[in-house]
Write a protein that holds these residues in place. Structure first.
Motif, short mmCIF file in Angstrom:
data_model
loop_
_atom_site.label_atom_id
_atom_site.label_comp_id
_atom_site.label_asym_id
_atom_site.label_seq_id
_atom_site.Cartn_x
_atom_site.Cartn_y
_atom_site.Cartn_z
N VAL A 51 9.70 -28.33 23.23
CA VAL A 51 9.44 -29.47 24.10
C VAL A 51 9.50 -29.06 25.57
CG1 VAL A 51 10.28 -31.75 24.83
CG2 VAL A 51 10.27 -31.14 22.40
N GLU A 52 10.49 -28.26 25.92
CA GLU A 52 10.63 -27.81 27.31
C GLU A 52 9.47 -26.92 27.72
OE1 GLU A 52 15.52 -27.74 27.77
OE2 GLU A 52 14.49 -26.04 26.80
N VAL A 53 9.06 -26.01 26.83
CA VAL A 53 7.92 -25.15 27.14
C VAL A 53 6.65 -25.98 27.28
CG1 VAL A 53 6.47 -23.27 26.30
CG2 VAL A 53 8.94 -23.14 26.01
N GLY A 54 6.48 -26.97 26.37
CA GLY A 54 5.30 -27.83 26.45
C GLY A 54 5.22 -28.59 27.75
N ALA A 55 6.38 -29.10 28.20
CA ALA A 55 6.39 -29.83 29.47
C ALA A 55 6.03 -28.92 30.63
CB ALA A 55 7.78 -30.45 29.69
N ARG A 56 6.49 -27.68 30.58
CA ARG A 56 6.19 -26.74 31.66
C ARG A 56 4.72 -26.36 31.66
NH1 ARG A 56 9.17 -20.90 31.98
NH2 ARG A 56 10.95 -22.21 32.57
N CYS A 57 4.12 -26.21 30.48
CA CYS A 57 2.74 -25.71 30.38
C CYS A 57 1.71 -26.83 30.27
CB CYS A 57 2.61 -24.76 29.19
SG CYS A 57 3.66 -23.30 29.30
N GLY A 58 2.14 -28.08 30.14
CA GLY A 58 1.21 -29.18 30.04
C GLY A 58 0.55 -29.32 28.68
N VAL A 59 1.26 -28.93 27.60
CA VAL A 59 0.75 -29.06 26.24
C VAL A 59 1.82 -29.73 25.39
CG1 VAL A 59 -0.75 -27.05 26.44
CG2 VAL A 59 1.57 -26.76 25.59
N ASP A 60 1.47 -30.10 24.15
CA ASP A 60 2.47 -30.73 23.28
C ASP A 60 3.26 -29.66 22.53
OD1 ASP A 60 1.03 -29.98 20.88
OD2 ASP A 60 -0.33 -31.64 21.29
N SER A 61 4.35 -30.10 21.91
CA SER A 61 5.25 -29.16 21.25
C SER A 61 4.61 -28.49 20.04
CB SER A 61 6.53 -29.88 20.81
OG SER A 61 6.23 -30.96 19.93
N HIS A 62 3.65 -29.18 19.39
CA HIS A 62 2.96 -28.57 18.24
C HIS A 62 2.13 -27.36 18.69
CE1 HIS A 62 4.21 -31.82 15.62
NE2 HIS A 62 3.75 -32.71 16.50
N THR A 63 1.50 -27.48 19.85
CA THR A 63 0.73 -26.35 20.38
C THR A 63 1.65 -25.18 20.70
OG1 THR A 63 -0.92 -27.86 21.31
CG2 THR A 63 -0.83 -25.63 22.23
N VAL A 64 2.82 -25.49 21.28
CA VAL A 64 3.80 -24.43 21.56
C VAL A 64 4.22 -23.73 20.28
CG1 VAL A 64 6.09 -23.93 22.47
CG2 VAL A 64 4.63 -25.60 23.63
N ALA A 65 4.52 -24.54 19.24
CA ALA A 65 4.95 -23.96 17.97
C ALA A 65 3.87 -23.07 17.36
CB ALA A 65 5.33 -25.08 17.00
N LYS A 66 2.60 -23.49 17.49
CA LYS A 66 1.50 -22.72 16.93
C LYS A 66 1.42 -21.33 17.56
CE LYS A 66 -3.56 -22.54 16.97
NZ LYS A 66 -4.80 -23.28 17.33
N TRP A 67 1.43 -21.27 18.91
CA TRP A 67 1.24 -19.98 19.57
C TRP A 67 2.50 -19.13 19.56
CZ3 TRP A 67 -3.40 -18.48 19.62
CH2 TRP A 67 -4.43 -19.42 19.70
N ARG A 68 3.64 -19.75 19.47
CA ARG A 68 4.89 -19.01 19.27
C ARG A 68 4.84 -18.30 17.92
NH1 ARG A 68 10.63 -20.18 20.69
NH2 ARG A 68 11.91 -19.19 19.10
N ARG A 69 4.41 -19.05 16.89
CA ARG A 69 4.32 -18.47 15.54
C ARG A 69 3.27 -17.36 15.49
NH1 ARG A 69 3.12 -22.68 13.39
NH2 ARG A 69 0.86 -22.42 13.10
N ARG A 70 2.12 -17.61 16.14
CA ARG A 70 1.06 -16.60 16.13
C ARG A 70 1.53 -15.31 16.80
NH1 ARG A 70 -4.39 -18.75 15.96
NH2 ARG A 70 -5.11 -16.78 16.83
N PHE A 71 2.28 -15.45 17.89
CA PHE A 71 2.77 -14.26 18.59
C PHE A 71 3.77 -13.49 17.72
CE2 PHE A 71 5.86 -12.08 21.29
CZ PHE A 71 5.02 -11.24 22.00
N LEU A 72 4.68 -14.20 17.07
CA LEU A 72 5.67 -13.54 16.22
C LEU A 72 5.00 -12.83 15.04
CD1 LEU A 72 8.49 -16.23 16.21
CD2 LEU A 72 8.57 -13.98 17.30
N GLU A 73 3.88 -13.38 14.57
CA GLU A 73 3.19 -12.77 13.43
C GLU A 73 2.35 -11.57 13.83
OE1 GLU A 73 0.91 -15.96 11.87
OE2 GLU A 73 2.61 -16.94 10.86
#
Length: 363
Positions: A51-73
């Motif tokens: 949620v905090e990352v999404g607020a900083r980047c102007g996206v929703d938390s689901h988008t943050v979770a998607k790209w966080r997961r993609r990076f870890l993979e």
């Protein structure tokens, strides 16, 4: 009780990954999608919540979770939309970045823009790969759109005035967006059109015979979308004054009339000024120069052109005018207002960003 969920795997970056992500996030002209994904990963590496990352980047938390997961993979490769077709990537992240940056920040020798063939020759990648990279980053070097910045010395004041009428219209008043569409041609095709068939669009011959022109004057009610219209063979001050008189008869007495017009000289002649002095409930508001996008009636003219005029076939001006009257009557049976949402401040901020991107702006 605080929400308890599955603990997130921490995002840890190597020195090289952090440097690459920081470079991607800072590059003003590169894909904004890649820059945002880079900032998401950098924020996650700081230990911030989705949620905090999404607020900083102007996206929703689901988008943050998607790209966080993609990076870890897949680490850095996971942030690039390069199709892999079920096999290991044959194009590296650095190659993709090089193509994107070169497309945005350079031009080929003896050419004004990149083609797939020229970029393929420069990068050593195939033309199909260049096409996929451009599609992923929504780059279209072959396309260009024109624009013209207003040189009106009171541009800001006029923007506030017109937008204020759209967003906060005065009480006991009607706001009309007014203009004339001149040189509407009665065109007769030299041969009949071939009708549309399954798998085949309608075909029309390019040859035609001109049978005269007319001018469509229109006043769009910004509140309900209804239109007062008039057709004249010429577009002079005399015709505009007649149109004003028609508006005067159709707008109920007791209502003030605010007209939004462009800077066409016809709207400022002594004949029109005299008429306005004799009808004090009328108030003219002018859009800035080169700012037809600010006049809502232009969108109405766009519908007339697309629905009726683009494929018209008329053997006389009278036939053309009859069809235009019929079309406007049908529009008024179920009018649709154009909802204006941008404030004057938002418009001026957008223009400021354009000026900052324009080479030589302000010099």
């Amino acid at each position: 009780m605080a929400n308890v969920g599955r603990p997130k795997v921490p995002v840890e970056l190597s020195k090289e990954e952090r440097e690459t992500l920081s470079r991607w996030a800072r590059r003003a002209k590169s894909s904004q999608a890649l820059a945002t994904r880079s900032r998401i990963v950098l924020g996650s590496a700081e230990g911030l919540s989705n949620v905090e990352v999404g607020a900083r980047c102007g996206v929703d938390s689901h988008t943050v979770a998607k790209w966080r997961r993609r990076f870890l993979e897949r680490r850095l490769d996971g942030l690039v939309d390069e199709p892999r077709l079920g096999r290991p990537a044959s194009v590296t992240t650095d190659q993709v970045e090089d193509v994107v940056v070169a497309t945005l920040e350079s031009t080929p020798k003896n050419a004004t823009h990149w083609s797939r063939a020229k970029m393929a020759e420069r990068s050593g990648l195939s033309k199909s790969t260049i096409g996929r990279i451009w599609k992923a980053f929504e780059l279209k070097p072959h396309r260009a759109e024109g624009f013209k910045l207003s040189n009106d010395p009171v541009f800001v004041e006029k923007v506030y005035d017109v937008v204020g009428l759209y967003l906060n219209p005065p009480e006991s008043a009607v706001v009309l967006s007014v203009d004339g569409k001149s040189q509407v041609q009665a065109l007769a095709r030299s041969q009949p059109a071939f009708p549309m068939l399954p798998g085949m669009p309608e075909k029309r011959i390019h040859d035609y015979v001109r049978h005269g022109t007319t001018t469509l004057f229109a006043a769009l009610n910004t509140a309900d979308g209804s239109v007062i219209s008039s057709l004249h063979r010429k577009h002079r001050a005399a015709e505009f004054r007649k149109f004003l008189a028609k508006i005067d008869t159709e707008v109920p007495e007791g209502l003030e009339v605010h007209l939004i017009c462009d800077n066409y000289q016809t709207h400022k002649t002594p004949v029109v000024k005299t008429w306005l002095q004799n009808h004090p409930r009328f108030h003219l508001h002018f859009t800035p120069t080169y700012s037809s996008w600010l006049n809502q009636v232009e969108r109405f003219f766009g519908f007339v052109t697309e629905d009726l005029l683009r494929r018209s076939d008329h053997r006389s001006v009278q036939a053309l005018e009859a069809d235009i009257r019929k079309w406007v009557k049908a529009w008024n049976e179920n009018p649709t207002p154009f909802i204006w949402t941008k404030t004057a401040e938002q418009i001026l901020e957008s223009i400021g960003r354009l000026l900052n991107r324009t080479s030589g702006a302000g010099h």
